[in-house]
Write a protein that holds these residues in place. Sequence first.
Motif, PDB file in Angstrom:
ATOM      1  N   ARG A 175      49.262  36.691  24.280  1.00  0.00           N
ATOM      2  CA  ARG A 175      49.261  35.316  24.771  1.00  0.00           C
ATOM      3  C   ARG A 175      50.356  34.516  24.081  1.00  0.00           C
ATOM      4  O   ARG A 175      50.844  34.897  23.007  1.00  0.00           O
ATOM      5  CB  ARG A 175      47.893  34.654  24.514  1.00  0.00           C
ATOM      6  N   ASP A 176      50.705  33.393  24.684  1.00  0.00           N
ATOM      7  CA  ASP A 176      51.696  32.502  24.079  1.00  0.00           C
ATOM      8  C   ASP A 176      51.202  32.055  22.702  1.00  0.00           C
ATOM      9  O   ASP A 176      50.034  31.682  22.539  1.00  0.00           O
ATOM     10  CB  ASP A 176      51.918  31.266  24.956  1.00  0.00           C
ATOM     11  N   GLY A 177      52.119  32.110  21.722  1.00  0.00           N
ATOM     12  CA  GLY A 177      51.763  31.682  20.374  1.00  0.00           C
ATOM     13  C   GLY A 177      51.310  32.807  19.471  1.00  0.00           C
ATOM     14  O   GLY A 177      51.128  32.600  18.259  1.00  0.00           O
ATOM     15  N   ASP A 178      51.088  34.012  20.041  1.00  0.00           N
ATOM     16  CA  ASP A 178      50.691  35.148  19.212  1.00  0.00           C
ATOM     17  C   ASP A 178      51.857  35.625  18.357  1.00  0.00           C
ATOM     18  O   ASP A 178      53.030  35.472  18.721  1.00  0.00           O
ATOM     19  CB  ASP A 178      50.204  36.316  20.089  1.00  0.00           C
ATOM     20  N   ASP A 179      51.529  36.226  17.217  1.00  0.00           N
ATOM     21  CA  ASP A 179      52.538  36.852  16.359  1.00  0.00           C
ATOM     22  C   ASP A 179      53.261  37.941  17.137  1.00  0.00           C
ATOM     23  O   ASP A 179      52.649  38.688  17.904  1.00  0.00           O
ATOM     24  CB  ASP A 179      51.828  37.432  15.133  1.00  0.00           C
ATOM     25  N   GLU A 180      54.560  38.051  16.934  1.00  0.00           N
ATOM     26  CA  GLU A 180      55.354  39.026  17.682  1.00  0.00           C
ATOM     27  C   GLU A 180      55.204  40.440  17.122  1.00  0.00           C
ATOM     28  O   GLU A 180      55.505  41.417  17.813  1.00  0.00           O
ATOM     29  CB  GLU A 180      56.840  38.629  17.656  1.00  0.00           C
ATOM     30  N   GLU A 181      54.725  40.573  15.925  1.00  0.00           N
ATOM     31  CA  GLU A 181      54.640  41.886  15.286  1.00  0.00           C
ATOM     32  C   GLU A 181      53.358  42.624  15.693  1.00  0.00           C
ATOM     33  O   GLU A 181      52.307  42.020  15.893  1.00  0.00           O
ATOM     34  CB  GLU A 181      54.658  41.732  13.762  1.00  0.00           C
ATOM     35  N   GLY A 182      53.474  43.943  15.806  1.00  0.00           N
ATOM     36  CA  GLY A 182      52.288  44.782  15.970  1.00  0.00           C
ATOM     37  C   GLY A 182      51.872  45.094  17.394  1.00  0.00           C
ATOM     38  O   GLY A 182      50.900  45.831  17.608  1.00  0.00           O
ATOM     39  N   TRP A 183      52.603  44.576  18.360  1.00  0.00           N
ATOM     40  CA  TRP A 183      52.216  44.819  19.761  1.00  0.00           C
ATOM     41  C   TRP A 183      52.838  46.134  20.256  1.00  0.00           C
ATOM     42  O   TRP A 183      53.626  46.154  21.198  1.00  0.00           O
ATOM     43  CB  TRP A 183      52.630  43.649  20.637  1.00  0.00           C
ATOM     44  N   VAL A 184      52.448  47.216  19.636  1.00  0.00           N
ATOM     45  CA  VAL A 184      52.978  48.533  19.973  1.00  0.00           C
ATOM     46  C   VAL A 184      51.807  49.500  20.086  1.00  0.00           C
ATOM     47  O   VAL A 184      50.930  49.538  19.215  1.00  0.00           O
ATOM     48  CB  VAL A 184      53.967  49.041  18.897  1.00  0.00           C
ATOM     49  N   VAL A 185      51.792  50.294  21.142  1.00  0.00           N
ATOM     50  CA  VAL A 185      50.725  51.276  21.334  1.00  0.00           C
ATOM     51  C   VAL A 185      50.874  52.379  20.295  1.00  0.00           C
ATOM     52  O   VAL A 185      51.980  52.867  20.035  1.00  0.00           O
ATOM     53  CB  VAL A 185      50.782  51.876  22.762  1.00  0.00           C
ATOM     54  N   ASP A 186      49.757  52.757  19.657  1.00  0.00           N
ATOM     55  CA  ASP A 186      49.786  53.820  18.646  1.00  0.00           C
ATOM     56  C   ASP A 186      50.402  55.099  19.219  1.00  0.00           C
ATOM     57  O   ASP A 186      50.202  55.441  20.393  1.00  0.00           O
ATOM     58  CB  ASP A 186      48.364  54.115  18.156  1.00  0.00           C
ATOM     59  N   GLU A 187      51.136  55.821  18.369  1.00  0.00           N
ATOM     60  CA  GLU A 187      51.877  56.986  18.831  1.00  0.00           C
ATOM     61  C   GLU A 187      50.982  58.065  19.435  1.00  0.00           C
ATOM     62  O   GLU A 187      51.363  58.749  20.384  1.00  0.00           O
ATOM     63  CB  GLU A 187      52.675  57.584  17.660  1.00  0.00           C
ATOM     64  N   GLU A 188      49.780  58.224  18.897  1.00  0.00           N
ATOM     65  CA  GLU A 188      48.915  59.315  19.370  1.00  0.00           C
ATOM     66  C   GLU A 188      48.152  58.955  20.651  1.00  0.00           C
ATOM     67  O   GLU A 188      47.475  59.817  21.226  1.00  0.00           O
ATOM     68  CB  GLU A 188      47.912  59.712  18.274  1.00  0.00           C
ATOM     69  N   ILE A 189      48.287  57.713  21.108  1.00  0.00           N
ATOM     70  CA  ILE A 189      47.545  57.276  22.293  1.00  0.00           C
ATOM     71  C   ILE A 189      48.277  57.696  23.563  1.00  0.00           C
ATOM     72  O   ILE A 189      49.483  57.487  23.705  1.00  0.00           O
ATOM     73  CB  ILE A 189      47.345  55.748  22.291  1.00  0.00           C
ATOM     74  N   ARG A 190      47.545  58.315  24.474  1.00  0.00           N
ATOM     75  CA  ARG A 190      48.098  58.685  25.785  1.00  0.00           C
ATOM     76  C   ARG A 190      47.401  57.868  26.873  1.00  0.00           C
ATOM     77  O   ARG A 190      46.173  57.705  26.854  1.00  0.00           O
ATOM     78  CB  ARG A 190      47.891  60.177  26.048  1.00  0.00           C
ATOM     79  N   THR A 191      48.182  57.362  27.813  1.00  0.00           N
ATOM     80  CA  THR A 191      47.618  56.571  28.907  1.00  0.00           C
ATOM     81  C   THR A 191      48.114  57.056  30.264  1.00  0.00           C
ATOM     82  O   THR A 191      48.083  56.320  31.247  1.00  0.00           O
ATOM     83  CB  THR A 191      47.979  55.081  28.742  1.00  0.00           C
ATOM     84  N   ASP A 192      48.597  58.305  30.303  1.00  0.00           N
ATOM     85  CA  ASP A 192      49.186  58.825  31.536  1.00  0.00           C
ATOM     86  C   ASP A 192      48.206  59.687  32.335  1.00  0.00           C
ATOM     87  O   ASP A 192      48.577  60.345  33.297  1.00  0.00           O
ATOM     88  CB  ASP A 192      50.437  59.635  31.230  1.00  0.00           C
ATOM     89  N   GLY A 193      46.936  59.668  31.961  1.00  0.00           N
ATOM     90  CA  GLY A 193      45.952  60.505  32.642  1.00  0.00           C
ATOM     91  C   GLY A 193      45.047  59.744  33.589  1.00  0.00           C
ATOM     92  O   GLY A 193      43.863  60.070  33.715  1.00  0.00           O
ATOM     93  N   GLY A 194      45.606  58.745  34.243  1.00  0.00           N
ATOM     94  CA  GLY A 194      44.817  57.945  35.173  1.00  0.00           C
ATOM     95  C   GLY A 194      44.340  56.651  34.537  1.00  0.00           C
ATOM     96  O   GLY A 194      44.813  56.238  33.475  1.00  0.00           O
ATOM     97  N   THR A 195      43.388  55.999  35.180  1.00  0.00           N
ATOM     98  CA  THR A 195      42.877  54.706  34.728  1.00  0.00           C
ATOM     99  C   THR A 195      41.354  54.727  34.668  1.00  0.00           C
ATOM    100  O   THR A 195      40.700  55.162  35.616  1.00  0.00           O
ATOM    101  CB  THR A 195      43.321  53.566  35.675  1.00  0.00           C
ATOM    102  N   VAL A 196      40.825  54.256  33.557  1.00  0.00           N
ATOM    103  CA  VAL A 196      39.383  54.090  33.385  1.00  0.00           C
ATOM    104  C   VAL A 196      39.067  52.597  33.422  1.00  0.00           C
ATOM    105  O   VAL A 196      39.699  51.813  32.701  1.00  0.00           O
ATOM    106  CB  VAL A 196      38.904  54.700  32.045  1.00  0.00           C
ATOM    107  N   LEU A 197      38.122  52.205  34.248  1.00  0.00           N
ATOM    108  CA  LEU A 197      37.685  50.809  34.313  1.00  0.00           C
ATOM    109  C   LEU A 197      36.234  50.739  33.872  1.00  0.00           C
ATOM    110  O   LEU A 197      35.387  51.509  34.342  1.00  0.00           O
ATOM    111  CB  LEU A 197      37.825  50.256  35.733  1.00  0.00           C
TER     112      LEU A 197
END
Length: 367
Positions: A175-197
């Motif tokens: 969101r606007d006003g949030d710190d710019e640091e740390g908005w990176v997906v962890d290296e071991e996380i995979r999100t290419d196997g579809g979508t879970v809702l």
Amino acid sequence: MSGDRRKEIVRHLSEDDLDRLLTESTDEKLTERLIFIKRLYKGATLEDAADDVGRSSATGTRWARRWNKGGLGLLMPNFGGGRPPKLGPAQRERLLDLLREGQPWKKQEIQHLINEEFDVEFHPAHLTTFLEKLGLSYAIPRTKRPSRPENAEEILDERVSDVFDEGSDEPHNKRDGDDEEGWVVDEEIRTDGGTVLGFLDTSHPQPWDNSQRLYTVDDPHITRPLVKLDEPAVGFYALSGESVLQFPTTQEKERICECLEGIREQNPLARILLVLDNFSSHVCEYTRKRAHQLGIDLVFLPVGSPDLNPIEQVWKSLKWEASPLIVENAAEYRALLTELFEKLTAQLSFAASWIDNHLGSYLQKLR
């Protein structure tokens, strides 16, 4: 005189004429009305005159009003052949308009409304059937929170659409006003196997909750051990993927993030879309950033709109099924809740209307 409901009655007929009509009458409806009018002639109160013929005071009031206005002709409508309908089509539409304007209603209030507006009285048992045929719902009304926006469902639709928009490089949770640091997906996380809702919410079920009615011969009591569950239950109800029930020690942001990690652990290969409310530990930057690092995009419900979270119905069913069961300790109760949660969240029926109303064409994007 205070409390005396004697009705000023118009003497359209003499007492002799009333007696003659009573002697000649072979119609039960006519006879009871004539007896009622004669009792009023003799000075009886409305309640006493109505009671003498087995009718309510409301009916007596209506009969007296009809008699004063038009005599026997108005008191005794010409029904013609066959049994007349209580309310015709136009009257039913008028009744629906009145009910819609003043809802919600108690059954006795509806009976009084029908008496006053249409001069008709239903037997209580038949009134229930009539209201069902009329299409009325009989349920405990949901409390509408003052903070809930009028266009809550439209707001939710827009947020669902935004989270499925894959054209933006900006972290969805940022969101606007949030710190710019740390908005990176962890290296071991995979999100290419579809979508879970799925849907996240916190509840506080206890072993002494009584949500289910049961038959008993003697006094309806259940003797339970003094067991209390101190920690909350945090549930994730997944439409696709694995549902998860966890018991963090508190609802602080650090513990909520541990629950997000548990959800990611059970759903390791997909992008996760998580629908949840605006509790402070959910909306804070700490949680939103950690969710992004875990590859979880958060979809916040409009303020004051818990009814838009299908997991609420899961909690209701879980408490109902658990209520008559007896456990010896908190660990046994947590195991019972976990078993019931797994069974209930295997059903998509709790979210059927949510899928129809808010997911639409995006359904095909779920794995």
